[in-house]
Design a protein around this motif. Structure first.
Motif: not given
Length: 361
Positions: A222-226, A243-247
């Motif tokens: 994801s390119d955006g996650e809380a 995972v991506s850094e955002s996830a």
């Protein structure tokens, strides 16, 4: 304690299949009630009803889980409360737009904030927030997940298939290289399965609990996650993580976790990361399960939550909480004044009430 949890009112609680916020709120209720607390969930868009009901009942704690409603409850609740944002792009202001900028500004006036990660909490601090601020990560029902000692040497990407989660790109750059199964409702028309990337449809929760452990690795770019709920769930089932850094919220540096930079498009680097974690997985599955239980299990999370509530209630009122109560008092005065203008008798009674000496507890 008597606790009120406020949901978005967009999906049912408990969630039927999907809905991370709804699952989270329901688990709060279940595990708080196991400890003997009384919990009411308000999950409706009728905010006047929610505020009126909460204000006329004696709640020890109120927790709002939808930041779009913060402005309303800042004006309407007659006691301090805490809020949590689940907005996926909360750490990426360039993605906000005018609407969320106003929501974030309202959040900075909330009496208390429970952030889903340290990075989110720091974002509030850097933006000037001075109220009650604590961090509590999302939990997983670890023991509800079936556990096998060996996976199938395949990866799984679990969640709604949408542009933000980049499954279409993941399937494209993995074609012919990595075996990945995709599970979840499709809302991205660009997603296409291929010979190594299969779409398996939508799993209900019982099937997820039983069969997530069949896999060796979770992939989420994801390119955006809380704080994606699927990550601690995958750990509970014994899966390694790519995972991506955002996830990567709330993950510790572990050999079974690989964090890739956001926006990765290099198929070789992705393939190497997934292959490495799949190869390593069989030897560390028990360690992964133990890590999930110690770090993310609800038996741990819920006790931290109760301690947080007790700390919030015991602290002297912050300046934000004092301003919150003052806004409520002035808002109530304004409403009474409006009604009084239409009714002279009410005006007389209102004046008597307002200037009557107040008893301070």
């Amino acid at each position: 304690m008597k606790i009120a949890l406020i949901g978005p009112g967009l999906m049912p609680i408990p969630a039927k299949n999907w809905g991370a916020v709804e699952i989270l709120i329901w688990n709060y209720k279940v595990y708080l009630e196991e400890l003997g607390h009384k919990v009411n969930i308000y999950n409706t868009k009728d905010l006047d009803f929610v505020a009126r009901t909460i204000n006329t009942n004696e709640y020890d704690f109120v927790h709002l889980h939808y930041d779009e409603y913060i402005r309303f409850f800042n004006q309407s609740l007659n006691k301090p409360y805490c809020c949590t944002s689940h907005y996926s792009y909360i750490l990426k202001p360039r993605m906000w737009g005018t609407y969320y900028k106003s929501i974030f500004k309202n959040t900075l006036q909330a009496p208390g904030i429970i952030a889903l990660s340290d990075k989110i909490a720091q974002k509030y601090r850097d933006s000037g927030y001075k109220g009650f601020l604590r961090v509590l990560r999302n939990g997983a029902e670890v023991l509800r997940f079936n556990f096998r000692y060996q996976g199938n040497r395949k990866a799984i990407c679990l969640g709604k298939i949408e542009p933000r989660k980049r499954q279409a790109l993941l399937a494209g750059i993995s074609k012919g290289r990595v075996n990945i199964d995709f599970v979840g409702p499709i809302v991205d028309p660009n997603f296409q399965q291929n010979e190594t990337c299969r779409y398996l449809g939508i799993w209900d929760k019982p099937y997820l609990y039983e069969h997530l452990t069949d896999y060796s690795c979770l992939v989420l770019l994801s390119d955006g996650e809380a704080a994606p709920l699927v990550v601690p769930e995958a750990l509970a089932a014994g899966l390694s993580i790519v995972v991506s850094e955002s996830a990567s919220a709330n993950l510790d540096p572990m050999d079974f976790i690989t964090i890739l930079p956001d926006g990765l498009t290099d198929p070789n680097r992705l393939q190497n990361a997934i292959d490495e974690q799949i190869s390593r997985n069989v030897a560390v599955r028990e360690e992964i399960r133990e890590y999930a239980q110690q770090r993310f299990d609800w038996s741990i999370i819920i006790n931290e939550y109760v301690s947080l509530i007790e700390e919030f209630n015991a602290q002297p009122p912050t300046s934000l909480q004092a301003r919150h109560l003052k806004r409520i008092e002035l808002f109530d005065v304004w409403q009474q004044l409006q009604r009084s203008i239409l009714n002279p008798l009410l005006a007389v009674n209102w004046v008597k009430q307002w200037f009557r000496p107040k008893r301070h507890l």
